[in-house]
Scaffold this motif. Sequence first.
Motif, mmCIF file in Angstrom:
data_model
loop_
_atom_site.group_PDB
_atom_site.id
_atom_site.type_symbol
_atom_site.label_atom_id
_atom_site.label_comp_id
_atom_site.label_asym_id
_atom_site.label_seq_id
_atom_site.Cartn_x
_atom_site.Cartn_y
_atom_site.Cartn_z
ATOM 1 N N GLU A 176 0.928 -1.065 -0.002
ATOM 2 C CA GLU A 176 0.021 0.096 0.073
ATOM 3 C C GLU A 176 0.945 1.104 -0.016
ATOM 4 O O GLU A 176 1.767 1.230 0.879
ATOM 5 N N VAL A 233 -3.229 5.114 -2.519
ATOM 6 C CA VAL A 233 -4.286 5.721 -1.638
ATOM 7 C C VAL A 233 -4.992 6.898 -2.206
ATOM 8 O O VAL A 233 -5.910 7.079 -2.238
ATOM 9 N N LYS A 254 -11.802 -0.155 0.314
ATOM 10 C CA LYS A 254 -10.369 -0.417 0.182
ATOM 11 C C LYS A 254 -9.581 -0.011 1.505
ATOM 12 O O LYS A 254 -8.323 0.107 1.563
ATOM 13 N N ARG A 255 -10.344 0.197 2.472
ATOM 14 C CA ARG A 255 -9.985 0.658 3.825
ATOM 15 C C ARG A 255 -9.023 1.765 3.861
ATOM 16 O O ARG A 255 -8.040 2.121 4.475
ATOM 17 N N ILE A 256 -9.509 2.758 3.145
ATOM 18 C CA ILE A 256 -8.661 3.977 3.107
ATOM 19 C C ILE A 256 -9.397 5.033 4.168
ATOM 20 O O ILE A 256 -8.585 5.448 4.824
ATOM 21 N N ARG A 281 -2.152 4.322 9.907
ATOM 22 C CA ARG A 281 -2.065 2.848 9.961
ATOM 23 C C ARG A 281 -0.877 2.352 10.641
ATOM 24 O O ARG A 281 -1.106 1.195 11.429
ATOM 25 N N SER A 318 3.190 -1.316 7.331
ATOM 26 C CA SER A 318 1.957 -0.699 6.782
ATOM 27 C C SER A 318 2.097 0.615 6.362
ATOM 28 O O SER A 318 1.209 1.244 5.901
ATOM 29 N N CYS A 319 3.241 1.231 6.427
ATOM 30 C CA CYS A 319 3.387 2.707 6.008
ATOM 31 C C CYS A 319 3.200 2.838 4.675
ATOM 32 O O CYS A 319 4.074 2.262 4.052
ATOM 33 N N PRO A 320 2.317 3.496 4.142
ATOM 34 C CA PRO A 320 2.282 3.704 2.679
ATOM 35 C C PRO A 320 3.252 4.659 2.217
ATOM 36 O O PRO A 320 3.608 4.891 0.889
#
Lengths: 283, 193, 330, 440
Positions: C17, C22, C212-214, D371, D414-416
Amino acid sequence: MFAAIASLGAIGLLAALALGFAAKKFAVEVDPRELAILEILPGANCGACGYPGCSGYAKMVVNGDKIAATCPPGGAMVMGKIANIMGFAPVEIDPQVAVVMCQGDNQKSKEKYHYLGLADCQAAQKVADGPKQCPGGCLGLGTCERTCPFGAIEMTEEGLAVISRKKCTGCGKCVEACPRDVIHMTPLDATTHVLCNSHDRGVLVRKYCDIGCIACQICTKQVPDAYRVEDSLATVVYEYYDEAPEAVDKCPTKCIRDFTEGYPEGSSFADISVPVKRGRRAA
Amino acid sequence: MAELLLILVSAIFVNNFVLSRFLGICPFLGVSKKVETALGMGMAVTFVMTVATVVTWFIQYFVLIPFGIEYLQTIAFILVIASLVQLVEMVIQKTSPVLYQSLGIFLPLITTNCAVLGLAVLNIQKEYSFLEGIVFALGAAIGFTLAMILFAGLRERIDLCPVPKSFRGTAIALVTAGLLSLAFMGFAGLVKG
Amino acid sequence: MSDQLYLSSSPHIHSGETTDKVMRAVIYSLLPACGVAIYFFGLPALMLLLVCTVGAVAFEALCAKLFHSKLAIADGSAALTGILLALNLPPSAPWWLALLGAAIAIIVGKQVYGGLGYNPFNPALVARVVLLISFPVQMTSWSAPAPLGSGVDALTTATPLGEWKTAVMLTGKLPEGMASGFGSYFVGNMAGCIGEVSAIALLLGALYLFWKRIITWQIPVSFIGTVVVVGGLFWLSDATRYPDPLFHLLTGGLILGAFFMATDMVTSPVTGRGMLVYGFGCGLVTVLIRLFGGYPEGVSFAILLMNAATPLIDRYTRPRVFGTVAEVER
Amino acid sequence: MARLKTFPGGLHPPDNKAWTAAKAIEICPLPEELIIPLSQHIGAPAEACVAVGDKVKKGQVVGRAKGFVSVPVHASTSGEVTAIEPRPHASGRNLPAVVIAPDGEDEWVDDLAAADPEALSVEEIKDRLRDAGIVGMGGATFPAHVKLSPPGEKPIDTLILNGVECEPYLTADHRLMLETPGKVRQGIEILRKVLAVDNIYLGIEANKPDAIAQMREECAGSDIKVEALEVKYPQGAEKQLILALTGREVPSGGLPMDVGVVVQNVGTAAAIADAVTLGQPLIERICTVTGSGVNEPKNLRVRVGTPLAHLVEQCGGLDGEPSKLIMGGPMMGMAQLTLDVPATRGTSGLLIFRRGDIKVREPGPCIRCGRCVSACPAGLLPTTIAAYARLSMFDETEEFKAMDCIECGCCSFSCPSLIPLVQTLRYAKGAILEKRRKMQ
């Protein structure tokens, strides 16, 4: 007219009385000398003196019966002023500057692996002892630059730390921050240094660095007093620094440099790297 | 009762001293780097504002008006405020040296803080009763403190931001203050007055 | 071999991700609303969307050059800001207003703070509020929707909220026939900003974001919940003066605000509890401004105000650290 | 079905355990050279007690323990000591190691003393554990005899066996529980005796139903509670596991013994069984060799000191150019410089990624998505701490409880924005410790 004067006067008097009372009740003792010293100090709170911040140092000076530590960034001038305030004999200090003992930037020194992660030397050093093959070379991730309270350190495009001899106050913060101990404190007057920090044998150094010391001993043969080769690395013997420049041209790998030549090239500090004579710095 | 509530809400949100009347900008910019300091400043100003309102109200109605010397209002009020500030300064220096240090010059500068004097003068202009005056002062002080800590929170966050060189320091603080004031404009018309 | 290897500190895997994913997802989620906007408001809406998006991206690039920062158009955040701004403009807004808005959003709202991730206020809302205060005439001239192909010319009209506010100001009572239009409110057949009119299109996008769990449930639920509850309380207290909760819900920018603007990650709190407080604040201020304020709509102001409070909320809603008895406040 | 026990926070990374989960443990043949590091555990390194040229037998002590928090190291086969010198070590440095050229006989030392654990006193068992070099085999490599000797003021009432294996890719403990449940059970009984506890849990993640069934069958009729736990990383982290199973929360800065619990890995339990009943020292372990860069991922029974390159050979060699070598799991393992590094007692896995599987992307700015906050099992604000750490504001990092970070890696995973959060937190922790040291 009279009413105006009288009423305002009365209000003022009342206020004054209240304040006077409060001043007695909430009096706080402060040694004026402490404030005076705090004024003089550079105020960088760098901790080079070993006390917590400039105020801690001032407190120590005022409360002690002698000046137990010097203020390197302040230099001789500040120490003289403090001695004046306190009525002590002035404390001698030898001005020092920090020097990065490495020229092996990304172009000249080889990588051990591709490092991914936090752009910080201390963090990178924890990953298999840093991404450079050289065990002592500058990692170029700028920890010292961020640590320097005086903005005296700059990273070159190729990832090498260079220190301005003019801006450096000799506080030693960078020496502490560098995980590879590649920054050394040197006397301000010494302008010639062996810019290498690798204790590996020469054959090995040649493999990973174009500009490292290979311990060929040519410098010690040239000027026996001013150089010493120990543990596969040449260093300047700073008691005899004035003789050291003689060997600069003889070094086959060009790792001995004299800062009067305007070292290092390409950094914005190049023009101010000319040595500054004793005493001038305080101004 | 409803009247008092309106005065309070109006002073806190609609006509916030800092963000709508633009009074007291000096400490607002000066000591809003940390939330704790801002809160300390807010408390000090709250105290000074409330007490100053009380004292100036009495001076106005029992000294200045009876003697017919209303033209001395400004001087008299500043005298009162200055003494109060001095008092607060001494108390803070004694009780919380850390706060004293971080407030620095801005503590004695409350004296010339236009929010305090402005409050005292507005209070008289609006011909508030004693109780209304106190509520007004309280509202103004709460509004001031609110603006201070909101702004301090924002500034603490901005301190961690890579603000472009030309905007660092006061520039970005002023931009932020402007945006904050903009947000407060949403309250316009909420309470008439 | 070893100088070809990558070494890093743990962990060595990543969720995949990324920020640009996002941002892209949020843009996709706004497409239905954009579609409805173009359907109802025609070419002007398309023009606004284009001007804002292109303008925002262009200003982002300009700032990167001016401030010598890294060009970050690829992350899609500037385009997203542009779209959100366009959706927050009235259909009759002129092109220069949109362009000015894009400039304010990107430069004042975002880049002076250092770019993506650092802006304390939602850039699109900053722009909207600046425009609203500076150009009240242009920003509050509404036109009734004229669906594509219907051949109807755009008529000047008022938004349902505006209509209500005017009526209450003049007569102290709700206007006649207020409760009749919920069907068209839901689809979006009413006056308003081009993106806020269609609840159904927005909800569709919001569902996608949840999937999408945004976004998480906290902000939308507490925001809308507060509006419904507080608005409902007033309605119960005097139904002739205050509109019912459904009216609050479907008219104005509540749904757009609650799902897409207030949930902007950069400017909202990071913890679940913080989000609840933040949503509550947004809801409360929205109702107060709608019912008592000078402006008919309060969503933008409410979100901006709560943006300002976000650092404080974050500060006082820290999660409990494992193994500590209670949250330690300083 | 009742909700599975678990802890707050955490996440579930794709585990890729299917590559090796069904593969029976194979015995890794002898390499040409065994490199036995003197430092294979937390605590003081062992001291070499053999000389170059000495003949050693399998199980013979080659490095003596120095101090209480230390254990001896043993030869893992018979052969000749060819060198005692610094060799590549898992830490990335060259550290002293005893190098043995195997003679192929694989002959045990003569004085192995089998014993009946029932007949031994608690102290005798602990001595045996120390002499056998038993350390925590989940990766922390903390000497077991120390962990089993809590100070008197900290009474222990609960024993937890950690069979969670929450690290993605790894299946070593899984296979161990499937193939030698008896050993695990035997180890549990010995631990029960040492700690004198009757409250015993065995926690296994619910994604290993066969292992759960197997261990339930093995423990049928006893009071050992075999619990299925929610599939979530880091379920196997000591403090999180204790919370999930017992509801007790280890206080900030504390140890499991502060809440009366001792946690041991199932692999350790099996090793304890061998050490106490057979007198065999810890000279081999199960290691999962896996990843996209390995042709044939396998679970291997590996001798301590086997170079990683040899393990890869047993698994059909490298598949393409490797780009990253990881000892341990992908979440907490250590990246390695070379395959010359030997496997040690703590090597639960070797993970190799192929070129192209590592995407190199620049970290971006934090977008405050939260997150990391919701993933953090320790309840921290990783991004805030990291922001302060980057600006060297370490007082603030301490105030935000950076020291409570367990370095599980959930935040970085988890860090985008791809910020190396764990590394930054680790950096902050280092700076805080340094500061505390200076204060004293």
